[in-house]
Design a protein around this motif. Structure first.
Motif, short mmCIF file in Angstrom:
data_model
loop_
_atom_site.label_atom_id
_atom_site.label_comp_id
_atom_site.label_asym_id
_atom_site.label_seq_id
_atom_site.Cartn_x
_atom_site.Cartn_y
_atom_site.Cartn_z
N ALA A 129 -15.22 25.85 -6.95
CA ALA A 129 -15.50 25.99 -5.64
C ALA A 129 -14.21 26.54 -4.87
O ALA A 129 -13.10 26.14 -5.33
CB ALA A 129 -16.10 24.58 -5.09
N PHE A 130 -14.39 27.09 -3.59
CA PHE A 130 -13.30 27.67 -2.75
C PHE A 130 -14.08 26.86 -1.23
O PHE A 130 -14.61 27.69 -0.52
CB PHE A 130 -13.23 28.96 -2.75
CG PHE A 130 -12.72 29.59 -3.88
CD1 PHE A 130 -13.35 29.69 -5.21
CD2 PHE A 130 -11.36 30.07 -3.68
CE1 PHE A 130 -12.63 30.29 -6.38
CE2 PHE A 130 -10.53 30.54 -4.97
CZ PHE A 130 -11.46 30.66 -5.99
N PRO A 131 -13.75 25.62 -1.25
CA PRO A 131 -14.30 24.87 0.03
C PRO A 131 -13.47 25.69 1.26
O PRO A 131 -12.54 25.91 1.27
CB PRO A 131 -14.11 23.50 -0.17
CG PRO A 131 -12.89 23.48 -1.06
CD PRO A 131 -13.10 24.65 -2.01
N ALA A 132 -14.06 25.29 2.46
CA ALA A 132 -13.61 25.56 3.82
C ALA A 132 -13.54 24.21 4.59
O ALA A 132 -14.62 23.33 4.17
CB ALA A 132 -14.13 26.77 4.39
N LYS A 133 -12.84 24.23 5.80
CA LYS A 133 -13.10 23.07 6.73
C LYS A 133 -14.24 23.01 7.36
O LYS A 133 -14.89 24.18 7.56
CB LYS A 133 -11.77 23.19 7.53
CG LYS A 133 -10.59 22.91 7.02
CD LYS A 133 -9.58 22.48 8.01
CE LYS A 133 -8.21 22.10 7.41
NZ LYS A 133 -6.99 22.72 7.39
N LYS A 134 -14.74 21.93 7.75
CA LYS A 134 -16.15 21.86 8.52
C LYS A 134 -15.72 22.42 10.04
O LYS A 134 -14.50 22.10 10.44
CB LYS A 134 -16.57 20.41 8.70
CG LYS A 134 -18.05 20.23 9.05
CD LYS A 134 -18.34 18.69 8.67
CE LYS A 134 -19.67 18.36 9.45
NZ LYS A 134 -20.15 18.91 10.40
N GLU A 135 -16.64 23.26 10.66
CA GLU A 135 -16.48 23.34 12.17
C GLU A 135 -17.45 23.19 12.79
O GLU A 135 -18.54 22.60 12.53
CB GLU A 135 -16.50 25.11 11.99
CG GLU A 135 -15.56 26.11 10.97
CD GLU A 135 -15.77 27.45 11.14
OE1 GLU A 135 -16.34 28.00 12.12
OE2 GLU A 135 -15.04 28.22 10.14
N GLN A 136 -17.21 23.09 14.26
CA GLN A 136 -18.11 22.31 15.12
C GLN A 136 -19.23 23.54 15.50
O GLN A 136 -20.43 23.14 15.80
CB GLN A 136 -17.40 22.23 16.56
CG GLN A 136 -16.33 21.19 16.31
CD GLN A 136 -15.81 20.39 17.39
OE1 GLN A 136 -16.60 20.59 18.68
NE2 GLN A 136 -14.79 19.75 17.43
#
Lengths: 389, 389
Positions: free
Chosen positions: B58-65
């Motif tokens: 996996a290459f996760p990203a930060k959660k965005e609003q």
């Protein structure tokens, strides 16, 4: 720093041997014989006495019929600051001079022809504080400042070229500041200077509060020992910066840097960027990073939601050279002052150009045309949608 | 192939552990947790049965609003040829289809959205021979050839996008050949195609005898799952090729390749170039290489002074993904067919762009101006000599 890993190289050498080590070295460095060059006993003793690392590696080229080998000894020096950051500016600078002079003297004994230091080697990397004083007082004239005077004397003594990255005060242009690499010739005179082309806007690297993007283009300096250029720190992320030095005929491009290991830091990119530049541009590169922790008098925040603190994190050293074929040598440690020497045959650049034809196949006309279109405010990217016909 | 090293990864995992392994992984890959993704038991069994490697990261990203995550499953397939090169052309092609279909079926079961193969995946890499027959007969129509038809069916079945690198026969332009990547949509139709921009003139890669530099610019294909582009093989040495796909908005750039481990080969550059492209352009990259030895009916020489022989040397596989931050996952082996899956959050691209500001700081106007001067026949490089004032 006792808990810091010494280097990727030390992890490998402590744990691998036999064919595993050979294969790792072949796949990672590009060769199984690291071509270590023997140093003088006196150099090893002096390095031990002054507590810095020293190592030398050869980058040989093939014998040619119409040119003799063009052997150059190139050194890079990585070092920590030498006095606490709350001491007077001139005292801090002097302490660094005193420490680094011992390393230069050893390089002189080894017959090193060109030396490059890390970025802003004569001061702490204080831009994380966003304070203007006293840090702006480290700035000096590129042509006549104390750092240039200090190096000019050693340059003439050892017939050594220096690449000296400093904070420049431009008195002829309203006292503004620049991040500037000064090139001092083997006779001790200033050949010229280059100002950092790309200024970061990331993390604690608040440099854009102190100086603007450079206005000196992409000069290559024709020194007695070869044509050299300087891609200063953040410019290593910019492939066009590297490329223009190649187009102007650079044989060695130095990347004096100040970069850290902290979260979202650059450490895993350190082996990639200067090395890719060597490959795609068929020239030698040297990546130089400062070492150690630098604690500042006042605390500052890092725009990462974490509490205020007084240092940036570890500057991880790890300076190294890459040949025009992309083969690299082992680097200096992550933790210690050091002098790394490359014995380069500059004939290798043209040999690799002839072999790989990267310049011949680069289709520059197509890209000048494409990139000029990108500059248009109403640029429409070339995007193909399904069933758009 | 029994004596071949499996991979750099296997050397490391067999010899390092504890903090050494963690630190190696942090410095080399960019993370200590490799974010391995669990595969279905049935996939593992099918891979074992069909003798190919399978892994997912996996290459996760930060959660965005303001945006939901944009998760895409991307697969790359590396494989050796499947029938001797002296068998009839159509039989060789069919044997590869049969073998690769088993891998695609597993990818389909795993819900993979996009698959890219190695360069010219449906044929041996025969340009080392410089013979025109029968190799030119592998060429086919990008829009209606047997390879596109084969993949279109599977694309529709699994709602899967394919990036298929083939030798293209251009019947509408005097039967000429191209090295072309065909993009097949999740509905099974051809979205478009891209022709290799940079053709090698090095070693056994005599491709310039077979086809010319591509004429399709730098298209980005807006697929159901994201914007993708293809930098074919030798183009990975050309930073401007990578850059233009970024300027056109690519989120994932595939580098289908055919490259070898032999002397003066590319293996030590394999971890560098696609990874540098990901860093400087803030997009995902996938580097895919073929696997194994390919023996040809007639012997050929390699312009290296060595005796004639019948194969190029080992195609070393080692396919891998890099995120827009430059963090990479472990690669497939050097020796075996394989399916490597990346579970990417494409939101990461813009997050990294915002963080690092590489596009904002790239000064494209300066380089368009400088590079257009380089194109002039009487270009004078910017070289500074001592005492020239």
């Amino acid at each position: 720093m006792e808990n810091e890993t010494v280097s990727l190289e030390s992890i490998i050498n402590n744990n691998l041997n036999g064919r595993d080590l050979e294969e790792f070295n072949r796949i990672y460095y590009g060769r199984t014989d690291n071509h270590e060059v023997k140093l003088k006993e006196s150099s090893i003793a002096a390095a031990k006495e002054a507590d810095f690392e020293i190592a030398a590696y050869a980058f040989p080229a093939k014998k040619e019929q119409t040119r003799t080998p063009r052997i150059v000894k190139v050194g890079v020096i990585q070092h920590s600051i030498a006095a606490p950051t709350d001491r007077p500016v001139n005292e801090q600078k002097k302490a660094i001079f005193d420490k680094v002079k011992k390393i230069i003297d050893v390089a002189g004994q080894e017959g090193v022809n060109i030396i490059c230091f890390q970025e802003l080697w004569n001061m702490p990397f204080a831009f994380c504080t966003r304070e203007k004083q006293p840090w702006c007082e480290f700035a000096e004239s590129a042509e006549e400042g104390p750092t240039t005077r200090f190096l000019s004397e050693l340059a003439a003594k050892y017939a050594m070229v220096f690449v000296s990255s400093i904070l420049e005060r431009d008195e002829n242009h309203s006292d503004i500041l620049w991040n500037t690499a000064v090139i001092i010739s083997d006779t001790g005179s200033v050949i010229g200077k280059h100002r950092k082309n790309h200024i970061p806007r990331v993390g604690d690297f608040n440099e854009s509060n102190y100086y603007m993007e450079g206005n000196t283009g992409h000069p290559v300096f024709a020194t007695r020992y070869g044509k050299i250029a300087v891609n200063i720190c953040f410019g290593r992320h910019h492939v066009l910066n590297w490329m223009m030095f190649g187009q102007n005929g650079a044989e060695i491009v130095f990347n004096p840097s100040a970069t850290i290991a902290a979260e979202a830091g650059s450490e895993y990119m350190w082996n990639i960027e200067a090395r890719n530049a060597a490959i795609t541009n068929c020239y030698y590169t040297a990546a130089i990073n400062r070492v150690g922790y630098e604690e500042f008098p006042n605390e500052f925040t890092s725009a990462d939601g974490k509490p205020a603190h007084k240092d940036l994190g570890l500057f991880y050293g790890s300076s190294y050279f890459t040949g025009p074929d992309g083969v690299r040598c082992p680097g200096l440690s992550r933790t210690k002052d050091g002098l790394l020497i490359a014995v380069m045959d500059l004939n290798k650049n043209r040999q690799i150009k002839d072999r790989r034809c990267y310049y011949m196949t680069q289709r520059l006309d197509m890209y000048v045309s494409s990139l000029s279109k990108v500059l248009e405010l109403d640029y429409k990217p070339q995007v193909v949608h399904e069933n758009e016909k």
